[in-house]
Design an enzyme around this catalytic site. Structure first.
Site, PDB file in Angstrom:
ATOM      1  N   MET A  92       0.850  -1.194   0.000  1.00 11.81           N
ATOM      2  CA  MET A  92       0.000   0.000   0.000  1.00 11.81           C
ATOM      3  C   MET A  92       0.889   1.248   0.000  1.00 11.81           C
ATOM      4  O   MET A  92       0.432   2.344   0.338  1.00 11.81           O
ATOM      5  CB  MET A  92      -0.930  -0.014   1.208  1.00 11.81           C
ATOM      6  CG  MET A  92      -1.899  -1.201   1.155  1.00 11.81           C
ATOM      7  SD  MET A  92      -3.432  -0.951   2.049  1.00 11.81           S
ATOM      8  CE  MET A  92      -2.817  -0.745   3.699  1.00 11.81           C
ATOM      9  N   GLY A  93       2.176   1.059  -0.335  1.00 10.98           N
ATOM     10  CA  GLY A  93       3.083   2.207  -0.411  1.00 10.98           C
ATOM     11  C   GLY A  93       3.614   2.616   0.936  1.00 10.98           C
ATOM     12  O   GLY A  93       3.533   1.868   1.916  1.00 10.98           O
ATOM     13  N   ASN A  94       4.188   3.825   0.978  1.00  8.80           N
ATOM     14  CA  ASN A  94       4.897   4.319   2.158  1.00  8.80           C
ATOM     15  C   ASN A  94       5.928   3.271   2.599  1.00  8.80           C
ATOM     16  O   ASN A  94       5.921   2.783   3.725  1.00  8.80           O
ATOM     17  CB  ASN A  94       3.923   4.668   3.295  1.00  8.80           C
ATOM     18  CG  ASN A  94       4.596   5.529   4.339  1.00  8.80           C
ATOM     19  OD1 ASN A  94       4.633   5.188   5.508  1.00  8.80           O
ATOM     20  ND2 ASN A  94       5.173   6.629   3.929  1.00  8.80           N
TER      21      ASN A  94
ATOM     22  N   ALA B 125      12.076  -0.413   5.172  1.00  7.13           N
ATOM     23  CA  ALA B 125      13.066  -1.486   4.995  1.00  7.13           C
ATOM     24  C   ALA B 125      12.417  -2.874   4.898  1.00  7.13           C
ATOM     25  O   ALA B 125      12.947  -3.763   4.226  1.00  7.13           O
ATOM     26  CB  ALA B 125      14.068  -1.447   6.142  1.00  7.13           C
ATOM     27  N   GLY B 126      11.274  -3.052   5.550  1.00  5.95           N
ATOM     28  CA  GLY B 126      10.570  -4.342   5.462  1.00  5.95           C
ATOM     29  C   GLY B 126      10.144  -4.635   4.026  1.00  5.95           C
ATOM     30  O   GLY B 126      10.260  -5.764   3.536  1.00  5.95           O
ATOM     31  N   HIS B 127       9.646  -3.602   3.341  1.00  2.08           N
ATOM     32  CA  HIS B 127       9.266  -3.788   1.930  1.00  2.08           C
ATOM     33  C   HIS B 127      10.497  -4.072   1.072  1.00  2.08           C
ATOM     34  O   HIS B 127      10.430  -4.845   0.112  1.00  2.08           O
ATOM     35  CB  HIS B 127       8.569  -2.528   1.385  1.00  2.08           C
ATOM     36  CG  HIS B 127       7.254  -2.229   2.024  1.00  2.08           C
ATOM     37  ND1 HIS B 127       7.049  -1.154   2.859  1.00  2.08           N
ATOM     38  CD2 HIS B 127       6.058  -2.874   1.949  1.00  2.08           C
ATOM     39  CE1 HIS B 127       5.794  -1.129   3.259  1.00  2.08           C
ATOM     40  NE2 HIS B 127       5.164  -2.167   2.726  1.00  2.08           N
TER      41      HIS B 127
ATOM     42  N   LYS C 120       5.585 -11.774   6.894  1.00  5.47           N
ATOM     43  CA  LYS C 120       4.960 -12.559   7.961  1.00  5.47           C
ATOM     44  C   LYS C 120       4.395 -11.681   9.077  1.00  5.47           C
ATOM     45  O   LYS C 120       3.757 -12.183   9.989  1.00  5.47           O
ATOM     46  CB  LYS C 120       5.995 -13.508   8.561  1.00  5.47           C
ATOM     47  CG  LYS C 120       6.366 -14.670   7.659  1.00  5.47           C
ATOM     48  CD  LYS C 120       7.179 -15.658   8.455  1.00  5.47           C
ATOM     49  CE  LYS C 120       7.715 -16.761   7.588  1.00  5.47           C
ATOM     50  NZ  LYS C 120       8.546 -17.693   8.369  1.00  5.47           N
ATOM     51  N   LYS C 121       4.679 -10.380   9.061  1.00  7.40           N
ATOM     52  CA  LYS C 121       4.116  -9.533  10.115  1.00  7.40           C
ATOM     53  C   LYS C 121       2.588  -9.613  10.071  1.00  7.40           C
ATOM     54  O   LYS C 121       1.938  -9.659  11.098  1.00  7.40           O
ATOM     55  CB  LYS C 121       4.559  -8.076   9.973  1.00  7.40           C
ATOM     56  CG  LYS C 121       4.072  -7.255  11.160  1.00  7.40           C
ATOM     57  CD  LYS C 121       4.456  -5.823  11.080  1.00  7.40           C
ATOM     58  CE  LYS C 121       3.591  -5.033  10.152  1.00  7.40           C
ATOM     59  NZ  LYS C 121       2.233  -4.756  10.659  1.00  7.40           N
TER      60      LYS C 121
HETATM   61  O1  PAF Z   1      -0.257  -5.892   3.381  1.00  7.10           O
HETATM   62  C1  PAF Z   1      -0.639  -4.938   2.680  1.00  7.10           C
HETATM   63  O2  PAF Z   1       0.064  -3.937   2.477  1.00  7.10           O
HETATM   64  C2  PAF Z   1      -2.020  -4.991   2.038  1.00  7.10           C
HETATM   65  O3  PAF Z   1      -2.932  -5.637   2.859  1.00  7.10           O
HETATM   66  C3  PAF Z   1      -2.013  -5.628   0.638  1.00  7.10           C
HETATM   67  C4  PAF Z   1      -1.586  -7.079   0.679  1.00  7.10           C
HETATM   68  C5  PAF Z   1      -1.080  -4.843  -0.279  1.00  7.10           C
HETATM   69  C6  PAF Z   1      -3.421  -5.589   0.032  1.00  7.10           C
HETATM   70  O4  PAF Z   1      -3.892  -4.283  -0.071  1.00  7.10           O
END
Ligand code: PAF
Length: 279
Positions: A26-28, A31-33, A146-147
């Site tokens: 969902m953006g923002n 480091a986890g992403h 996994k969070k």
């Molecule tokens: O984990 C998220 O960021 C959201 O729930 C996801 C999987 C992108 C779905 O909108």
């Protein structure tokens, strides 16, 4: 790095692409992403990062309106991590052209437990948008953190039960040095709350240690956690639960693979976290 805002652009690109790993977000980004993107890179020829704040998974009074939208900053982070990545950042009209989404994915009863008990309809919204993203991006692999353990579980079971032709790759929770699980919502915390927030991970670790040392009174451990958080000024503790890591059913004394899940409010922020372990 390419950014596509429409499904047709993404599909045209896909025709010429090899294997694809999707990182739905969902953006923002934090480091986890980036860890999800690094994992995705290992798994396919191309990485697609989707960025979409999905109204359908937010309840009334939740943080949909204030959820940070930081596309430029996110694109720069993705480019620095993986310059060949493709960003898919549709607007609401692109994903929900009829405004009201009439066909929704109905996850099983687990959708009403844990987070679902406090966020009615949340997992229906998640499963629906994730299935749409799978249909649009047609990835070979998709990486999820996994969070959001319950989310990961529901998506894995959706893929299995609906025979979706992709592999779900779970990625370990990224943590700050003090143990706080990385989350976009950490940005809502005041300085004082940010110092207090690792208390969740402290309790998860404490409970895990006690269970590994032979304690089986999961309810007592949970009550201790709730009482401590209350004394320290936390708001509602939605749940502290020890569950079977494979089924997400309440843990029995003979289960070996366990997960302790927690959700609690600190000021205006709802935080979730979990630890998986074996006894
Ligand atoms: O984990 C998220 O960021 C959201 O729930 C996801 C999987 C992108 C779905 O909108």
């Amino acid at each position: 790095m390419q950014i596509f805002h429409t499904i047709s652009e993404l599909r045209a690109w896909h025709k010429t692409a090899g294997s694809v790993a999707l990182v739905p977000t969902m953006g923002n980004l934090h480091a986890g992403h980036m860890a999800l993107i690094r994992e995705a890179r290992q798994r396919a020829d191309h990485v697609v990062v989707s960025i979409f704040v999905n109204r359908l998974q937010f309840g009334q009074g939740e943080d949909f309106d204030r959820y940070p939208r930081t596309l430029e900053q996110d694109a720069a982070l993705i480019a620095a991590e993986c310059d060949s990545a493709v960003v898919f950042a549709p607007d609401e009209r692109e994903l929900y052209p009829h405004v009201i989404q009439q066909y929704k994915v109905e996850p099983p009863a687990l959708q009403d437990e844990l987070c679902g008990a406090f966020r009615p309809g949340h997992f229906r919204g998640v499963a629906t948008v994730v299935l749409k993203l799978f249909n649009i991006v047609q990835p070979d692999v998709a990486c999820f953190g996994k969070k959001d353990y319950q989310q990961l579980f529901i998506i894995q079971s959706m893929v299995e039960e609906l025979n979706l032709p992709l592999e779900i790759v779970p990625v370990d929770t990224g943590r700050a040095e003090d143990g706080l699980a990385l989350s976009s919502r950490n940005g809502y915390l005041t300085l004082e709350e940010r110092t207090e927030a690792p208390r969740l991970y402290f309790h998860l670790s404490r409970m895990k240690k006690a269970i590994q040392a032979g304690e089986r009174d999961y309810a007592r451990l949970a009550v201790e956690t709730v009482m401590d958080l209350k004394v320290r000024g936390w708001g509602e503790v939605d749940y502290v639960e020890t569950r079977n890591a494979h089924t997400l059913k309440p843990a029995t004394h003979t289960d070996h693979d366990l997960v302790i899940l927690i959700a609690a409010r600190l000021g205006q922020t709802r935080l979730i976290d979990n630890v998986e372990f074996t006894v």
